[in-house]
Design a protein around this motif. Structure first.
Motif, PDB file in Angstrom:
ATOM      1  N   GLY A 227      63.052  25.290  44.121  1.00 52.96           N
ATOM      2  CA  GLY A 227      62.188  24.741  43.232  1.00 52.96           C
ATOM      3  C   GLY A 227      61.537  25.524  42.154  1.00 52.96           C
ATOM      4  N   LEU A 228      61.930  26.901  42.122  1.00 56.14           N
ATOM      5  CA  LEU A 228      61.168  27.492  40.862  1.00 56.14           C
ATOM      6  C   LEU A 228      61.916  27.438  39.495  1.00 56.14           C
ATOM      7  CD1 LEU A 228      60.495  30.835  42.671  1.00 56.14           C
ATOM      8  CD2 LEU A 228      59.082  29.077  42.104  1.00 56.14           C
ATOM      9  N   GLU A 229      61.497  27.019  38.554  1.00 53.11           N
ATOM     10  CA  GLU A 229      61.896  26.824  37.263  1.00 53.11           C
ATOM     11  C   GLU A 229      61.300  27.879  36.102  1.00 53.11           C
ATOM     12  OE1 GLU A 229      61.804  22.882  35.895  1.00 53.11           O
ATOM     13  OE2 GLU A 229      62.855  22.060  37.983  1.00 53.11           O
ATOM     14  N   ARG A 230      59.952  27.637  35.883  1.00 58.15           N
ATOM     15  CA  ARG A 230      59.538  28.352  34.897  1.00 58.15           C
ATOM     16  C   ARG A 230      58.605  29.726  35.567  1.00 58.15           C
ATOM     17  NH1 ARG A 230      58.701  26.583  29.682  1.00 58.15           N
ATOM     18  NH2 ARG A 230      56.493  27.845  29.453  1.00 58.15           N
ATOM     19  N   THR A 231      58.243  29.533  36.808  1.00 58.27           N
ATOM     20  CA  THR A 231      57.489  30.602  37.721  1.00 58.27           C
ATOM     21  C   THR A 231      58.677  31.340  38.133  1.00 58.27           C
ATOM     22  OG1 THR A 231      57.187  29.157  39.368  1.00 58.27           O
ATOM     23  CG2 THR A 231      55.484  29.386  37.669  1.00 58.27           C
ATOM     24  N   THR A 232      58.468  32.425  38.583  1.00 50.63           N
ATOM     25  CA  THR A 232      59.537  33.394  39.115  1.00 50.63           C
ATOM     26  C   THR A 232      59.186  33.827  40.404  1.00 50.63           C
ATOM     27  OG1 THR A 232      58.215  35.647  38.520  1.00 50.63           O
ATOM     28  CG2 THR A 232      59.922  34.587  36.611  1.00 50.63           C
ATOM     29  N   ARG A 233      60.094  34.364  41.274  1.00 53.61           N
ATOM     30  CA  ARG A 233      59.974  34.615  42.716  1.00 53.61           C
ATOM     31  C   ARG A 233      59.023  35.888  42.857  1.00 53.61           C
ATOM     32  NH1 ARG A 233      63.179  35.172  47.592  1.00 53.61           N
ATOM     33  NH2 ARG A 233      62.805  37.096  48.441  1.00 53.61           N
ATOM     34  N   THR A 234      59.332  36.767  41.707  1.00 50.44           N
ATOM     35  CA  THR A 234      58.217  37.946  41.965  1.00 50.44           C
ATOM     36  C   THR A 234      56.758  37.512  41.715  1.00 50.44           C
ATOM     37  OG1 THR A 234      59.823  39.280  40.710  1.00 50.44           O
ATOM     38  CG2 THR A 234      57.867  39.852  40.565  1.00 50.44           C
ATOM     39  N   SER A 235      56.558  36.698  40.721  1.00 47.81           N
ATOM     40  CA  SER A 235      54.954  36.198  40.716  1.00 47.81           C
ATOM     41  C   SER A 235      54.641  35.717  41.956  1.00 47.81           C
ATOM     42  CB  SER A 235      54.810  35.333  39.404  1.00 47.81           C
ATOM     43  OG  SER A 235      55.674  34.128  39.574  1.00 47.81           O
ATOM     44  N   VAL A 236      55.410  34.674  42.552  1.00 43.89           N
ATOM     45  CA  VAL A 236      54.945  33.991  43.740  1.00 43.89           C
ATOM     46  C   VAL A 236      54.414  34.948  44.837  1.00 43.89           C
ATOM     47  CG1 VAL A 236      55.539  32.273  45.431  1.00 43.89           C
ATOM     48  CG2 VAL A 236      56.036  31.806  42.985  1.00 43.89           C
ATOM     49  N   LEU A 237      55.622  35.752  44.918  1.00 42.57           N
ATOM     50  CA  LEU A 237      55.581  37.051  46.163  1.00 42.57           C
ATOM     51  C   LEU A 237      54.358  37.735  45.962  1.00 42.57           C
ATOM     52  CD1 LEU A 237      59.152  38.101  46.777  1.00 42.57           C
ATOM     53  CD2 LEU A 237      57.827  36.979  48.161  1.00 42.57           C
ATOM     54  N   GLU A 238      53.980  38.050  44.574  1.00 42.46           N
ATOM     55  CA  GLU A 238      52.757  38.826  44.270  1.00 42.46           C
ATOM     56  C   GLU A 238      51.408  38.128  44.726  1.00 42.46           C
ATOM     57  OE1 GLU A 238      53.195  40.056  40.211  1.00 42.46           O
ATOM     58  OE2 GLU A 238      54.322  41.849  40.685  1.00 42.46           O
ATOM     59  N   ARG A 239      51.527  36.728  44.467  1.00 39.60           N
ATOM     60  CA  ARG A 239      50.355  35.873  44.908  1.00 39.60           C
ATOM     61  C   ARG A 239      50.249  35.825  46.367  1.00 39.60           C
ATOM     62  NH1 ARG A 239      51.159  33.334  39.637  1.00 39.60           N
ATOM     63  NH2 ARG A 239      49.445  33.464  38.400  1.00 39.60           N
TER      64      ARG A 239
ATOM     65  N   ILE B 235      49.122  30.872  51.110  1.00 43.10           N
ATOM     66  CA  ILE B 235      49.761  29.568  50.204  1.00 43.10           C
ATOM     67  C   ILE B 235      48.638  28.929  49.552  1.00 43.10           C
ATOM     68  CG2 ILE B 235      50.813  27.465  50.515  1.00 43.10           C
ATOM     69  CD1 ILE B 235      52.579  28.520  53.002  1.00 43.10           C
ATOM     70  N   ARG B 236      47.330  28.663  50.008  1.00 38.34           N
ATOM     71  CA  ARG B 236      46.364  28.050  49.437  1.00 38.34           C
ATOM     72  C   ARG B 236      46.046  28.917  47.906  1.00 38.34           C
ATOM     73  NH1 ARG B 236      44.479  27.347  54.807  1.00 38.34           N
ATOM     74  NH2 ARG B 236      44.558  25.044  55.242  1.00 38.34           N
ATOM     75  N   GLU B 237      46.085  30.194  48.127  1.00 40.19           N
ATOM     76  CA  GLU B 237      45.978  30.849  46.888  1.00 40.19           C
ATOM     77  C   GLU B 237      46.709  30.651  45.722  1.00 40.19           C
ATOM     78  OE1 GLU B 237      45.561  35.786  45.842  1.00 40.19           O
ATOM     79  OE2 GLU B 237      44.445  34.997  47.646  1.00 40.19           O
ATOM     80  N   VAL B 238      48.319  30.559  46.201  1.00 42.44           N
ATOM     81  CA  VAL B 238      49.256  30.295  45.210  1.00 42.44           C
ATOM     82  C   VAL B 238      48.954  28.849  44.641  1.00 42.44           C
ATOM     83  CG1 VAL B 238      51.550  29.621  44.859  1.00 42.44           C
ATOM     84  CG2 VAL B 238      50.923  31.662  46.433  1.00 42.44           C
ATOM     85  N   TYR B 239      48.564  28.081  45.503  1.00 45.24           N
ATOM     86  CA  TYR B 239      48.390  26.699  45.095  1.00 45.24           C
ATOM     87  C   TYR B 239      47.264  26.515  44.056  1.00 45.24           C
ATOM     88  CZ  TYR B 239      47.665  21.546  45.211  1.00 45.24           C
ATOM     89  OH  TYR B 239      47.353  20.282  44.997  1.00 45.24           O
ATOM     90  N   SER B 240      46.362  27.396  44.459  1.00 44.21           N
ATOM     91  CA  SER B 240      44.980  27.191  43.462  1.00 44.21           C
ATOM     92  C   SER B 240      45.188  27.644  41.999  1.00 44.21           C
ATOM     93  CB  SER B 240      43.861  28.220  44.129  1.00 44.21           C
ATOM     94  OG  SER B 240      44.304  29.618  44.003  1.00 44.21           O
ATOM     95  N   THR B 241      46.321  28.351  41.824  1.00 45.06           N
ATOM     96  CA  THR B 241      46.592  28.615  40.368  1.00 45.06           C
ATOM     97  C   THR B 241      46.774  27.473  39.465  1.00 45.06           C
ATOM     98  OG1 THR B 241      48.979  28.825  40.819  1.00 45.06           O
ATOM     99  CG2 THR B 241      47.634  30.967  41.035  1.00 45.06           C
ATOM    100  N   ARG B 242      47.087  26.179  39.889  1.00 45.35           N
ATOM    101  CA  ARG B 242      47.246  24.879  39.448  1.00 45.35           C
ATOM    102  C   ARG B 242      48.710  24.958  38.591  1.00 45.35           C
ATOM    103  NH1 ARG B 242      43.089  24.130  34.792  1.00 45.35           N
ATOM    104  NH2 ARG B 242      43.346  26.330  34.548  1.00 45.35           N
ATOM    105  N   LEU B 243      49.673  25.809  38.976  1.00 42.64           N
ATOM    106  CA  LEU B 243      50.766  25.951  38.568  1.00 42.64           C
ATOM    107  C   LEU B 243      51.665  24.952  39.231  1.00 42.64           C
ATOM    108  CD1 LEU B 243      51.352  29.592  38.059  1.00 42.64           C
ATOM    109  CD2 LEU B 243      50.856  27.954  36.286  1.00 42.64           C
ATOM    110  N   TYR B 244      51.289  24.592  40.609  1.00 42.54           N
ATOM    111  CA  TYR B 244      52.326  23.674  41.341  1.00 42.54           C
ATOM    112  C   TYR B 244      51.440  22.597  41.902  1.00 42.54           C
ATOM    113  CZ  TYR B 244      54.178  28.513  41.577  1.00 42.54           C
ATOM    114  OH  TYR B 244      54.793  29.592  41.159  1.00 42.54           O
ATOM    115  N   LYS B 245      52.584  21.354  42.060  1.00 47.74           N
ATOM    116  CA  LYS B 245      51.960  20.235  42.556  1.00 47.74           C
ATOM    117  C   LYS B 245      51.799  20.377  44.022  1.00 47.74           C
ATOM    118  CE  LYS B 245      54.135  16.801  38.961  1.00 47.74           C
ATOM    119  NZ  LYS B 245      55.324  15.939  39.420  1.00 47.74           N
ATOM    120  N   SER B 246      52.751  21.290  44.545  1.00 50.54           N
ATOM    121  CA  SER B 246      52.804  21.470  46.279  1.00 50.54           C
ATOM    122  C   SER B 246      53.426  22.643  46.211  1.00 50.54           C
ATOM    123  CB  SER B 246      53.073  20.267  46.833  1.00 50.54           C
ATOM    124  OG  SER B 246      54.391  20.151  46.834  1.00 50.54           O
ATOM    125  N   VAL B 247      53.084  23.453  47.364  1.00 48.56           N
ATOM    126  CA  VAL B 247      53.758  24.384  47.862  1.00 48.56           C
ATOM    127  C   VAL B 247      53.668  24.276  49.602  1.00 48.56           C
ATOM    128  CG1 VAL B 247      53.849  27.115  48.005  1.00 48.56           C
ATOM    129  CG2 VAL B 247      52.670  25.982  46.208  1.00 48.56           C
TER     130      VAL B 247
END
Length: 767
Positions: free
Chosen positions: A361-373, A391-403
């Motif tokens: 499901g990654l389109e504009r965001t990258t695997r690297t940025s998600v792993l870093e978060r 996962i909550r920390e990744v979701y709190s970036t407001r980049l995703y509807k769900s993780v």
């Protein structure tokens, strides 16, 4: 205890237990006669007991009390089926949680958060808290097209809660391998047929079983689109029978048809509309039961999650009422075939070795940025709670509807994590209205784009249109481990009106034309703190709004180097009732190039940099606000604001002064002070302290009393205090409302120093 006594004991309790008694007698009588006849037979098989739990939304929490009674009786459940909330509670019990543990889980849940489409406030990084609250209704744009909100709830927190609770059995894809074999029911939205989940990912299965139409998003699973099982089978007793049950117990908390006078919530109406077709199926299902427990939940509805504790207590009382039956059934079964009872049957190993990490499901965001978060790598040991936190920390970036994630066994041992990322549209647009007695009415617009120029970046444009025009362009770039560092480049241009007062009386109104360019570096310290340094270049021109015989037109340009520290634990910026927010800033002003024009009648004198020399100087400012609840509705708070120009060698142009007055910080150098109009007092050094009492009359309506005292001309007292310290005083009484478009504050102010009243209105957010 003899067989006859056991039978009598059961029979005295309830005739509905006759079936189990007769079954037990037949099995016990056959075995000794077969042995005497020399037949090679095994001891009689222990009859299987099943438990079926209905759907019912919040009312399904009452199931938990029955489970606690079953545990107390030592009754072993051999087969378990459920739908919707019955599937949630049933799955927890089936994999090994005891009734008591499930009760503790239910009581610890913040149901408002569980069914929210927004991140938890305490998970949102400091620099995004205010923006998240201001942009709660952001219109998303993808590939140039507006993404119309569907109104469906993805419910990120519900996903995480289920994934966290079910992770201990990630290595048991067959639900028959649970400590209690389990099945739950969903509905295929395309065919209208029931779908029986008996293997696969338990989180997906249970989530699909409770996907109430028009409320929760449907679940894509095995090529099907699944919704709540209650649409076709809200009480899956027949499925328990097909699993080999001999004695069937069913607990129902949802009326087949809700009376019209009890349809008091949108969720009740959804239940009635969606599940009315399953009412006939319900009538057939209860005919299969040996023991039917039909709970009366009184005034509570499917939406009564805020009354969860009361519903749990009703379930406990019902469980106690049926406890004697459960106990005698357990005793009877143990006479046939003794079995040790263990209420808690969860696997003991709660740490999991991560062997693989995959994303979809990654389109504009990258695997690297998600792993870093996430901060998780292969080879790490994780717990279910740790994984949810990351996962909550990744979701709190407001980049995703769900993780969300699924866990499955890795061929080399350990767990393979598969993350499904549902990205928000890259661009978002918000608009709002703001009105303030001082600044007048304005239309605010905000356009935000993620990863426009580079990966891990955010670009923002803001425009304020009205009597006061403001424009902001900001580029933020996140860096470092878990992206805890941020570089920001910002351009702001303002054309705003500032009032000038002398002895509390307005003498002139100036148009301030200001351009500010800032570059800064910030480091996050957890989610509540942030420290930063930066440098800015600023140009300010003041022009009188009204022509007079005596005019001063001051200008200045200068550079500022600064250090800033911010902290916030507020749950909301909108009339908070508890928490702390603070800001501390130290600035060094240098390279000043002042000038001004003085007009007296027909004469005009110009002063430029050759005549004016302003030395560099330091200034400090602070804001601290602390709130605490006294009762459920009454809260208290104190605030202190201040700013000091740390020099005694020069007389500043007045656009460098601190402007005191008003309820909110709307403009540059403004220090709020209740009782005073905005900008009603000017000084080079000021400090205030405010106390308030806030009473919540309704859910979002507040009555607030405030009083503050301030000391001015602090810059003159750096060496020794004078004999008489100059104070000003002010109070206000306000009615506040948390509206969807921001705070509404209507205040009556009293300037004690001037003995004058004034009214102020603030509507909506401001930047």
């Amino acid at each position: 205890m003899g067989l006859t006594a056991a039978f009598n004991k059961l029979n005295l309790v309830n005739p509905m237990l006759m079936k189990s008694c007769c079954l037990a007698i037949c099995l016990l009588l056959q075995w000794p006669f077969a042995v005497l006849a020399g037949e090679p037979v095994s001891p009689p098989a222990r009859p299987k007991v099943s438990l079926t739990l209905s759907g019912g939304g919040a009312k399904g929490l009452a199931h938990i009390g029955v489970l606690q009674a079953i545990d107390s009786a030592g009754l072993t459940i051999d087969v378990l089926t459920g739908t919707s909330m019955g599937a949630v509670v049933g799955a927890l019990y089936a994999i090994g949680y005891s009734g008591k543990q499930i009760d503790s889980i239910a009581r610890s849940i913040n149901w408002n958060t569980i069914f929210s489409a927004k991140p938890e406030v305490d998970r949102i990084p400091f620099d995004q808290k205010l923006e998240t609250e201001q942009q709660a209704f952001e219109l998303k744009i993808k590939r140039g097209k507006v993404q119309i909100p569907s109104g469906l709830i993805e419910s990120q927190e519900l996903w995480l809660l289920l994934s966290e609770l079910f992770l201990p059995v990630y290595d048991r894809p067959e639900f028959s391998e649970f400590s209690v074999p389990f099945k739950c029911v969903a509905t295929d939205v395309l065919t209208g047929e029931p779908v029986l989940h008996e293997k696969g990912n338990l989180t997906l299965a249970v989530r699909s079983s409770m996907a109430i139409p028009s409320l929760f998003t449907a679940i894509d699973m095995d090529g099907k689109k699944l919704i709540d099982g209650g649409v076709v089978r809200n009480f899956p007793v027949r499925d328990a029978k097909e699993m080999g049950a001999d004695y069937m117990i069913g607990v129902n908390v949802s009326a087949a048809k809700i009376p019209a006078d009890q349809l008091n919530s949108a969720l009740d109406i959804l239940y009635q509309t969606a599940f009315i077709s399953s009412s006939n199926d319900f009538k057939e299902e209860i005919k299969l039961l040996d023991l039917f427990i039909d709970m009366d939940l009184g005034p509570y509805s499917a939406a009564s999650f805020t009354s969860s504790d009361s519903i749990l207590e009703i379930g406990i009382k019902a469980g106690l009422a049926y406890y004697p039956m459960f106990k005698r059934l357990a005793d009877s079964l143990n006479e046939i075939s003794p079995r040790n009872f263990n209420a808690c049957r969860l696997p003991t190993d709660q740490r999991f070795l991560v062997r693989g990490i995959e994303f979809e499901g990654l389109e504009r965001t990258t695997r690297t940025s998600v792993l870093e978060r996430l901060g998780i790598s292969t080879g790490d040991f994780v717990t279910a709670k740790f994984l949810s936190d990351r996962i909550r920390e990744v979701y709190s970036t407001r980049l995703y509807k769900s993780v969300v994630y699924t866990a499955e066994p890795h061929p080399e041992g350990g767990v393979r994590l598969r993350f499904r990322m549902l990205e928000h549209a890259p661009a978002g647009f918000t608009a709002g209205i703001h009105y303030n007695t001082f600044s007048n009415i304005a239309i605010l617009t905000n356009y935000r784009v993620t990863n426009w120029f580079t990966d891990k970046s955010e670009t923002t444009f803001r425009l304020n249109l009205g009597d006061n025009i403001r424009f902001l362009a900001k580029q933020e770039q996140y860096l470092g481990k878990r992206l805890g560092n941020k570089l920001t480049l910002e351009l702001q241009h303002d054309r705003v009106f500032n009032a000038n007062y002398e002895d509390f009386r307005q003498t002139q109104n100036y148009r301030e034309i200001r351009t500010l360019v800032t570059a800064r570096y910030d480091r996050k310290i957890g989610t509540e703190r942030m420290a930063g340094i930066g440098i800015s270049a600023e140009t300010i021109l003041w022009r009188p709004r009204l022509a007079t015989t005596f005019e001063v037109r001051p200008n200045n340009s200068f550079l500022t180097a600064f250090y800033e520290f911010n902290m916030s634990s507020l749950g909301t910026q909108n009339f908070p009732e508890e928490g702390l927010i603070s800001n501390y800033k130290i600035e060094y002003i240098f390279n000043q190039e002042p000038s001004f024009t003085l007009t007296m009648g027909d004469s005009m004198v110009e002063f430029d940099r050759t005549l004016l020399t302003y030395k560099p100087y330091f200034r400090a400012s602070w804001r601290i606000e602390q709130y605490a609840k006294l009762t459920d509705r009454l809260s208290t708070g104190w605030k202190t604001f201040g700013g000091i120009n740390l020099t005694t060698t020069e007389q500043f142009l007045f656009h460098n002064q601190w402007n005191v007055g008003g309820q909110y910080q709307l403009f540059r150098n403004q220090i709020p002070f209740v009782g005073f109009r905005d900008f009603q007092f000017h000084t080079d050094g000021f400090a205030s302290i405010l106390g308030q009492l806030q009473y919540r009359m309704l859910d979002n309506l507040f009555l607030i009393g405030r009083g503050n005292v301030g000391i001015f001309d602090l810059h003159r007292y750096s060496i020794a205090l004078p004999e008489r310290i100059p104070f000003i005083w002010g109070t206000s009484m306000s009615v506040g409302y948390r509206s969807p478009i921001g705070p509404v504050d209507v205040s009556l102010n009293y300037n004690i120093s001037d003995q004058s009243f004034s009214g102020q209105i603030n509507l909506g957010w401001w930047f």
